[in-house]
Design an enzyme around this catalytic site. Sequence first.
Site, PDB file in Angstrom:
ATOM      1  N   GLU A 186     -43.963  19.536   5.320  1.00 41.39           N
ATOM      2  CA  GLU A 186     -43.635  20.577   6.280  1.00 41.39           C
ATOM      3  C   GLU A 186     -44.283  21.938   6.017  1.00 41.39           C
ATOM      4  O   GLU A 186     -43.604  22.960   5.908  1.00 41.39           O
ATOM      5  CB  GLU A 186     -42.117  20.731   6.384  1.00 41.39           C
ATOM      6  CG  GLU A 186     -41.450  19.482   6.926  1.00 41.39           C
ATOM      7  CD  GLU A 186     -39.955  19.617   7.160  1.00 41.39           C
ATOM      8  OE1 GLU A 186     -39.349  20.587   6.654  1.00 41.39           O
ATOM      9  OE2 GLU A 186     -39.390  18.748   7.846  1.00 41.39           O
ATOM     10  N   GLU A 330     -40.271  12.105   9.333  1.00 40.21           N
ATOM     11  CA  GLU A 330     -38.880  12.536   9.303  1.00 40.21           C
ATOM     12  C   GLU A 330     -38.374  12.701  10.729  1.00 40.21           C
ATOM     13  O   GLU A 330     -39.041  13.306  11.570  1.00 40.21           O
ATOM     14  CB  GLU A 330     -38.703  13.860   8.558  1.00 40.21           C
ATOM     15  CG  GLU A 330     -38.869  13.792   7.063  1.00 40.21           C
ATOM     16  CD  GLU A 330     -38.543  15.132   6.394  1.00 40.21           C
ATOM     17  OE1 GLU A 330     -37.852  15.970   7.021  1.00 40.21           O
ATOM     18  OE2 GLU A 330     -38.995  15.349   5.260  1.00 40.21           O
TER      19      GLU A 330
END
Length: 534
Positions: A186, A330
């Site tokens: 991320e 995710e």
Amino acid sequence: MAAVAATALIAVTLNAGTASAGTGTGYLHTSGNKIVDSTGATVRLTGLNWFGMETDNHTFHGLWAGRPATWTQQLDHMAQLGFNTIRVPYTGDSLRAGAAATSINTDTNPDLVGLSPLQILDKIVNYAGGKGMRIILDRHRPTAAGQTALWYSGSATEASEIADWQMLASRYANNPTVVGADLFNEPHADGTEPNGVGSCWGCGDTAKDWRLAAERIGNAILQTNSNWLIFVEGVSCDGNGGSPNVYDNVPDDPMACGWWGGNLSKAGTYPVRLNVANRLVYSAHDYGISVYDRQPWFKDPNFPNNLPDVWDHFWGYLYKQNIAPVLVGEFGSTLANPLDTQWMTKLMAYMGSGVNGMSFTYWSWNPDSGDTGGIVSDDWNTVNQAKMNILGPYLIPPTGGGGPTGGPTSQPPNSSQPPTSSQPPTSSPPPPSGACTATYTVTNQWPGSPGGFQGSVTVKAGTSAISRWTVKWTYANGQTITQLWSGTLSTSGSAVTVTNLAYNGSVPANGTTTFGFTGTWSGTNAVPTLTCTA
């Protein structure tokens, strides 16, 4: 989700065997938008995240649990539910010499006593590989202190990150269970960096351009282990003229910024260039309203039917235009908000079913994810059936992922009813020398039209070892098997035949092996009479 001293480069050959079925055979590579195995067969990774190695515990969470949730039983349970891949978040701190794994229940996991985080990871890899599962390693945080917008932070330099990755690439170079590296979790813009931008994509600034960093890190890994897949996540805001999504008086372009790690909208124009062909997999993250409700697409009056266009924009085009495979690394929700059920149902349908769909790893197995909760509840055993009802139809179970070893049982993916009491197994006399017996057990059963059930068969060798086995039975009351693992299934009407796989055909004298299955039933779900030949 939300400079490290590398350990010595030790080549570890744990389970050097190859996976099969849903996860393929041998090392993986890419072909267009597909992941394929060493034979060229299409592979789809349908997995989950098991986190903890990126935290101060330096190892998988849940190892503190008691029975029936030992570390092996948890892996059994994942495979039993149909997950074929585990994404393992870690931090460089957990790789340091002297790093200690904490919060382990030594009564239920005595074989982990005194092991380093890396040695525990070795055991997870070895056991998962034996079940036909695959492992993706995820550099989740530079340090255990927390996530950062950039892929480096303080002493955790890019050079130290490369050193850590090369150590891991060398350690698992002879073990195709570990399929590759999710380079950094991320990268994003957080509004505190110069000009409000942290990581960008294609902006050309080597200190911020995640695309350029991914090339440097990915190519360094491939120099050590050219067999690995390189998973590259997106950013949040592209940094190429789009708003950095900071609070100001200028309206943000609603499609300039997405989820952390979820914006790959510029990857088509500025692709990641690796020195080894057919190794690149793009990875996106996506979440529901209960995680963050301010994404503009959640306010669209056409929600949830507007979502495929959103996903097309940020990352789906890479798959649809045959540019590269996409792994949704995710996604998750507590499903507390009913709208999240719509979001997740739409996302699963968008990724597709069967071997030709996109790959994914659900966040998370762990119940201690504050944003999403887990597949299992706080006892690390009881399944969240609402989640599995949505995920289950899209899972491709691993071959070798049989039922738990004296451990957790759960309802199968498509069940929405509580199980009734299990039916007892058939009785079997001790098997003679050179022969085998098979014991059939119904572990869970629920009503419906038709009803559903989950069962297992235990094959036991006689006083001599066997090298292969076949179990046969005939259903007399309208039962049908819908999914079977740890064996090869063939049916003819109501007649069922199951033969061993390559890894579980050999059974020592008086030893056992087990295969499991789910099915439907009508009338009565009687236990059939089995025959076993060796």
